[in-house]
Motif scaffolding. Sequence first.
Motif, short mmCIF file in Angstrom:
data_model
loop_
_atom_site.label_atom_id
_atom_site.label_comp_id
_atom_site.label_asym_id
_atom_site.label_seq_id
_atom_site.Cartn_x
_atom_site.Cartn_y
_atom_site.Cartn_z
N ASP A 93 0.86 -1.18 0.00
CA ASP A 93 0.00 0.00 0.00
C ASP A 93 0.90 1.23 0.00
O ASP A 93 1.72 1.40 0.91
CB ASP A 93 -0.88 -0.02 1.26
CG ASP A 93 -2.02 0.98 1.20
OD1 ASP A 93 -1.77 2.12 0.76
OD2 ASP A 93 -3.14 0.62 1.61
N VAL A 94 0.77 2.07 -1.03
CA VAL A 94 1.67 3.22 -1.17
C VAL A 94 1.04 4.53 -0.71
O VAL A 94 1.59 5.61 -0.94
CB VAL A 94 2.19 3.37 -2.63
CG1 VAL A 94 2.97 2.13 -3.05
CG2 VAL A 94 1.06 3.63 -3.62
N ARG A 95 -0.09 4.45 0.00
CA ARG A 95 -0.74 5.66 0.49
C ARG A 95 0.03 6.25 1.68
O ARG A 95 0.90 5.62 2.25
CB ARG A 95 -2.18 5.36 0.90
CG ARG A 95 -3.06 4.96 -0.29
CD ARG A 95 -4.44 4.55 0.17
NE ARG A 95 -4.38 3.41 1.08
CZ ARG A 95 -5.32 3.09 1.95
NH1 ARG A 95 -6.42 3.82 2.06
NH2 ARG A 95 -5.19 2.04 2.73
N MET B 186 4.47 6.07 -1.06
CA MET B 186 5.07 6.30 -2.37
C MET B 186 6.41 7.04 -2.29
O MET B 186 7.36 6.66 -2.96
CB MET B 186 4.08 7.11 -3.23
CG MET B 186 4.57 7.38 -4.63
SD MET B 186 3.24 8.15 -5.58
CE MET B 186 4.14 8.68 -7.02
N GLY C 288 -8.23 1.32 -6.87
CA GLY C 288 -7.72 1.56 -5.53
C GLY C 288 -8.70 1.23 -4.41
O GLY C 288 -9.67 0.50 -4.60
N CYS D 110 -3.29 1.96 -3.88
CA CYS D 110 -3.38 3.31 -3.33
C CYS D 110 -4.86 3.66 -3.21
O CYS D 110 -5.71 2.78 -3.20
CB CYS D 110 -2.60 4.33 -4.18
SG CYS D 110 -3.33 4.67 -5.79
N ARG D 111 -5.17 4.95 -3.15
CA ARG D 111 -6.57 5.35 -2.96
C ARG D 111 -7.40 5.11 -4.21
O ARG D 111 -8.50 4.57 -4.15
CB ARG D 111 -6.63 6.83 -2.55
CG ARG D 111 -8.01 7.27 -2.07
CD ARG D 111 -8.02 8.74 -1.74
NE ARG D 111 -7.93 9.53 -2.96
CZ ARG D 111 -8.97 9.97 -3.65
NH1 ARG D 111 -10.19 9.69 -3.25
NH2 ARG D 111 -8.80 10.67 -4.76
N ARG E 165 -1.56 6.66 -8.05
CA ARG E 165 -0.21 6.63 -7.47
C ARG E 165 0.42 5.25 -7.60
O ARG E 165 1.60 5.13 -7.92
CB ARG E 165 -0.23 7.02 -5.99
CG ARG E 165 -0.24 8.52 -5.77
CD ARG E 165 -0.39 8.84 -4.31
NE ARG E 165 -1.76 8.56 -3.88
CZ ARG E 165 -2.19 8.67 -2.63
NH1 ARG E 165 -1.37 9.02 -1.67
NH2 ARG E 165 -3.43 8.43 -2.33
N SER E 166 -0.39 4.22 -7.37
CA SER E 166 0.16 2.86 -7.47
C SER E 166 0.59 2.57 -8.91
O SER E 166 1.59 1.89 -9.14
CB SER E 166 -0.84 1.82 -6.97
OG SER E 166 -2.12 1.99 -7.55
#
Length: 103
Positions: free
Chosen positions: A27-29, A47, A93, A67-68, A72-73
């Motif tokens: 998870d990159v959030r 991220m 997301g 991500c959301r 971003r992912s």
Amino acid sequence: MEQEIKIITPSELNERIEKGEKLELIDVREHEEVANGMVPGAKHMPMGEIPIRMEELDKGKEYIFICRSGRRSENVCHYLQDQGFKCVNMVGGMLEWDGEVEF
């Protein structure tokens, strides 16, 4: 030429988790976002920390990035794929995730 990023939908991912598959989820959030819950079993790696934490990843494994919204992912997938990693982006997301979450 840029490689295609493999994708998985939230429902496909949830099915694979429910089947008990051993998946590498990241998870990159940001910290305040994951406080609202993450996909069970996901590792949190914001991220902005990816470039300095790449050595924690194994090029022999396939990682699913979350991500959301999936934007971003997707960017993380492009970046890491260029570094030789196997990446899959969860499209939609957490906005479209309707499986369980863990805190």
